[in-house]
Design a protein around this motif. Structure first.
Motif, PDB file in Angstrom:
ATOM      1  N   TYR A 123       4.833  -0.840   2.397  1.00 19.97           N
ATOM      2  CA  TYR A 123       3.956  -1.819   1.288  1.00 19.97           C
ATOM      3  C   TYR A 123       2.474  -2.303   1.083  1.00 19.97           C
ATOM      4  O   TYR A 123       1.849  -1.860   0.101  1.00 19.97           O
ATOM      5  N   LYS A 124       2.623  -2.621   1.952  1.00 21.18           N
ATOM      6  CA  LYS A 124       0.860  -3.012   2.380  1.00 21.18           C
ATOM      7  C   LYS A 124      -0.105  -1.765   2.096  1.00 21.18           C
ATOM      8  O   LYS A 124      -1.151  -1.997   1.371  1.00 21.18           O
ATOM      9  N   ARG A 125       0.957  -0.735   2.401  1.00 20.92           N
ATOM     10  CA  ARG A 125       0.346   1.252   2.637  1.00 20.92           C
ATOM     11  C   ARG A 125       0.086   0.644   1.236  1.00 20.92           C
ATOM     12  O   ARG A 125      -1.376   1.093   0.299  1.00 20.92           O
ATOM     13  N   ASN A 126       0.234   0.924   0.403  1.00 22.67           N
ATOM     14  CA  ASN A 126       0.805   1.157  -0.841  1.00 22.67           C
ATOM     15  C   ASN A 126       0.161   0.053  -1.482  1.00 22.67           C
ATOM     16  O   ASN A 126      -0.493   0.756  -2.822  1.00 22.67           O
ATOM     17  N   PHE A 127       0.010  -1.043  -1.622  1.00 25.62           N
ATOM     18  CA  PHE A 127      -0.431  -2.236  -1.800  1.00 25.62           C
ATOM     19  C   PHE A 127      -2.101  -2.206  -2.192  1.00 25.62           C
ATOM     20  O   PHE A 127      -3.147  -1.807  -2.377  1.00 25.62           O
ATOM     21  N   PHE A 133      -7.347  -0.889  -9.185  1.00 31.11           N
ATOM     22  CA  PHE A 133      -6.447  -1.311  -9.939  1.00 31.11           C
ATOM     23  C   PHE A 133      -6.895  -2.697 -10.141  1.00 31.11           C
ATOM     24  O   PHE A 133      -6.150  -3.391  -8.643  1.00 31.11           O
ATOM     25  N   ASP A 134      -6.863  -3.583 -10.980  1.00 31.14           N
ATOM     26  CA  ASP A 134      -7.074  -4.961 -11.251  1.00 31.14           C
ATOM     27  C   ASP A 134      -5.748  -5.367 -11.251  1.00 31.14           C
ATOM     28  O   ASP A 134      -5.096  -4.946 -11.746  1.00 31.14           O
ATOM     29  N   TYR A 135      -5.931  -7.015 -11.490  1.00 32.64           N
ATOM     30  CA  TYR A 135      -3.955  -7.609 -11.593  1.00 32.64           C
ATOM     31  C   TYR A 135      -4.290  -7.087 -13.710  1.00 32.64           C
ATOM     32  O   TYR A 135      -2.611  -6.702 -13.610  1.00 32.64           O
ATOM     33  N   GLY A 136      -4.622  -6.828 -14.353  1.00 34.91           N
ATOM     34  CA  GLY A 136      -4.296  -6.827 -15.605  1.00 34.91           C
ATOM     35  C   GLY A 136      -3.702  -5.492 -15.607  1.00 34.91           C
ATOM     36  O   GLY A 136      -3.218  -4.360 -16.116  1.00 34.91           O
TER      37      GLY A 136
END
Length: 165
Positions: A123-127, A133-136
């Motif tokens: 998950y960390k690697r994917n994140f 990309f921003d939150y929006g």
């Protein structure tokens, strides 16, 4: 003008669907491979079963099947395999003799912990890979994916209706 815009949108949509198909193929391949969690090598089905039992200690096979979207029979077979490997134990329910509650053995708990650590690394690697990309934008992607999933769900329902007729 509008026709041209619709054509471009459709081209992008087709590209999205191609990427969804590619993601599906990669996930299918990933799920078919054994994975190493510490000193243990498991298939995804085994690790997911251990994960569900570990997160729901005392769960019954019936509830496990519901949570995992599998048949009771498939869950029984997998639990039997995990029990034979001494990763899961079944304990007769004191209030209902026909039910057994599932628990992880000490070895099963080690696998559960190792699997959780492995998932966190993935998950960390994917994140981190999505850092640009921003939150929006991530929220918009989620909205789009949910819409696509709604359509997939309708496709599934329609296919079931075809065979039920």
């Amino acid at each position: 003008m509008w026709k041209n815009m619709d054509e471009k949108r459709y081209e992008v949509f087709c590209s999205i669907m191609n990427e969804v198909d590619r993601a599906y193929e990669l996930m299918k391949e990933y799920d078919a491979l054994p994975h190493q969690y510490g000193n243990y090598i498991l298939y995804q089905a085994e690790s997911h079963m251990i994960e569900h039992i570990g997160m729901n200690e005392g769960v019954t096979i019936t509830k496990l099947a519901e949570k995992m979207g599998k048949t009771r029979s498939a869950c029984c077979q997998m639990v039997r395999k995990l029990r034979d490997k001494e990763w899961v134990r079944q304990v007769r329910n004191e209030k209902n003799n026909r039910e057994y509650n599932l628990y992880l053995t000490d070895e099963g708990k080690r696998i559960f912990k190792n699997h959780a650590e492995f998932d966190l690394r993935c998950y960390k690697r994917n994140f981190e890979g999505l850092r640009q990309f921003d939150y929006g934008e991530l929220e918009k992607y989620l909205e789009i994916q949910r819409k696509i999933n709604e359509s997939f769900q309708k496709d599934v329902e329609e296919s079931y209706q075809y065979f039920e007729s």
